[in-house]
Motif scaffolding. Structure first.
Motif: not given
Length: 436
Positions: A92-101, A103-109, A123-133
């Motif tokens: 992941l590059y810096d410009h990928d993080l917006k899309l990555c996050f 996707l993670l938010e929708e995954a949590a939803k 990994i850290l964003k997934a954990r912040e959202l309560g997603l198992e990693v």
């Protein structure tokens, strides 16, 4: 918020406290399209993994899901009692993080059961959202100290593909000795690849296609240079040098079916089947074979006769030759030829035009010659894979025949529900695959 505070937070989970105890052996199947997803579920997978958009290691695959598919994917999984894992394991590059996050938010939803990741920002964003990693093999975890470090973030770690069973067993014994637990409170689980493609690069981290085609394998855009044949030429004389293997960078596919009991005894909790880019019938066949193998081990009926039967089933679908990979400490096998070595191939020979649910009969319009006694497949996004052997073919006027021609409409009994516009295939014998 610091990484340490995130790592130590109690993980949000919809599972009851009973889930804190070890889970039984898990069979994890690939899903690259809806037909493969349904095939995996129907064949007995405990869980499936899939990618979305371009942030997964099969981003270039023609079989691919998108963000809009996530709700349907998870609905199908949870309705069937199957866990669904989102794969977000690319570089992941810096410009990928917006899309990555996003996707993670929708995954949590959508209540995705876990995220397979390798980048710490993900990994850290997934954990912040309560997603198992689950930690991807891309991080190439090869020893217990590394395993222990990542356990503060992850409930499961996919070990480097280069480990042998002795190494895996040692890591498992140390997990037990330390009672090492992940954020969920469960003992940290070991995942390992049981079947499918093996990359020449360390745990798949290859830079070759980036060098030749500006297409990064580590961002899901591999052009598979290693699967091709090359000539080595002396630049001074122009002479071609002989190489003893024409496909020196193309390993056989991993196959663990004949020592599956040893894999489980070594402490592997999750058997991962590779193949998000492969066809639905591949997924159906491979999942069914390993499901039978796991069930037989647990029932103490895992015999050489069963292994031989399952081995033959696995050789029928796409493979580059089958070998034990690195697990048994043997010399790696090489494909020695380009492409598919399966003992069967499929050709499309028709399309379903109607299904009569009350009598379990499919009406099919032939697009080529079809004979009774041939093996067939019906594949559809909702139907998954339905297979069998053709009985007598019944025409519109209720007469039965042994053969139909292109353009004719006929009906057959099928064991499962199929749908209009599902594709009808014949399975034909093909050049044989060899066990190496």
């Amino acid at each position: 918020m610091s990484s340490q505070s995130i790592a130590n937070e109690p993980q949000t989970s919809s599972e009851p406290k009973a889930a804190q105890t070890p889970r039984p052996v898990e069979l994890l199947a690939p899903a690259g399209c809806y037909a493969s997803l349904q095939a995996a579920i129907d064949a007995g997978a405990d869980s499936v993994y899939f990618g979305l958009a371009q942030l997964n290691m099969r981003a270039r695959s023609r079989r691919s899901f998108h963000l809009k598919d996530l709700e349907e994917i998870m609905s199908r999984c949870h309705d069937a009692g199957v866990r669904g894992y989102l794969t977000l394991n690319t570089l992941l590059y810096d410009h990928d993080l917006k899309l990555c996050f996003a996707l993670l938010e929708e995954a949590a939803k959508q209540k995705v059961d876990a995220v397979i990741a390798s980048d710490m920002a993900c990994i850290l964003k997934a954990r912040e959202l309560g997603l198992e990693v689950h930690l991807s093999t891309q991080l190439s975890v090869s020893n217990y100290q590394s395993f222990k470090f990542y356990a503060q973030f992850c409930d499961r770690i996919v070990l480097a593909r280069e480990l042998n069973l002795s190494m895996i067993r040692k890591i498992h014994q140390q997990i037990q000795a330390d009672d090492l637990r992940g954020p969920s409170g469960r003992p940290v689980e070991i995942e390992a690849f049981a079947h499918g493609a093996l990359c020449i690069a360390v745990s798949g981290r290859c830079g070759m296609s980036l060098y030749t085609d500006n297409a990064s394998a580590n961002r899901g855009a591999c052009t598979q240079n290693c699967r091709k044949e090359y000539k080595v030429i002396d630049q001074e004389s122009g002479k071609e040098l002989m190489v003893d293997n024409n496909f020196i960078m193309s390993p056989n596919d991993i196959c663990t079916i004949d020592f599956l009991d040893q894999v489980l005894e070594a402490g592997v909790h999750t058997l991962k089947l590779e193949g998000r880019g492969r066809a639905p019938e591949y997924v159906a066949t491979v999942v069914a074979a390993y499901r039978k193998g796991i069930d037989a081990i647990q029932a103490s009926t895992f015999t050489p006769e069963l292994v031989s039967e399952l081995q033959q089933d696995l050789e029928k679908v796409y493979n580059r030759g089958l070998s034990s990979g690195y697990y048994l400490g043997r010399e790696q096998g090489w494909s020695a030829a380009y492409g598919n070595k399966s003992t069967r191939q499929k050709i499309q020979a028709g399309r379903v035009t109607h299904y009569y649910a009350k009598i379990g009969v499919a009406e099919i319009t032939a697009t080529g010659p079809i004979k009774s006694g041939q093996e067939f497949l019906i594949i559809g996004d909702t139907s998954g894979v339905v297979s069998g052997t053709l009985p007598e073919l019944r025409l519109d006027d209720s007469t039965t025949v042994d053969e139909v021609k292109s353009g004719q409409v006929f009906s057959i009994k099928v064991d499962a529900k199929v749908r209009q516009n599902d594709k009808f295939f014949l399975h034909l014998s093909h050049a044989g695959s060899a066990r190496i």
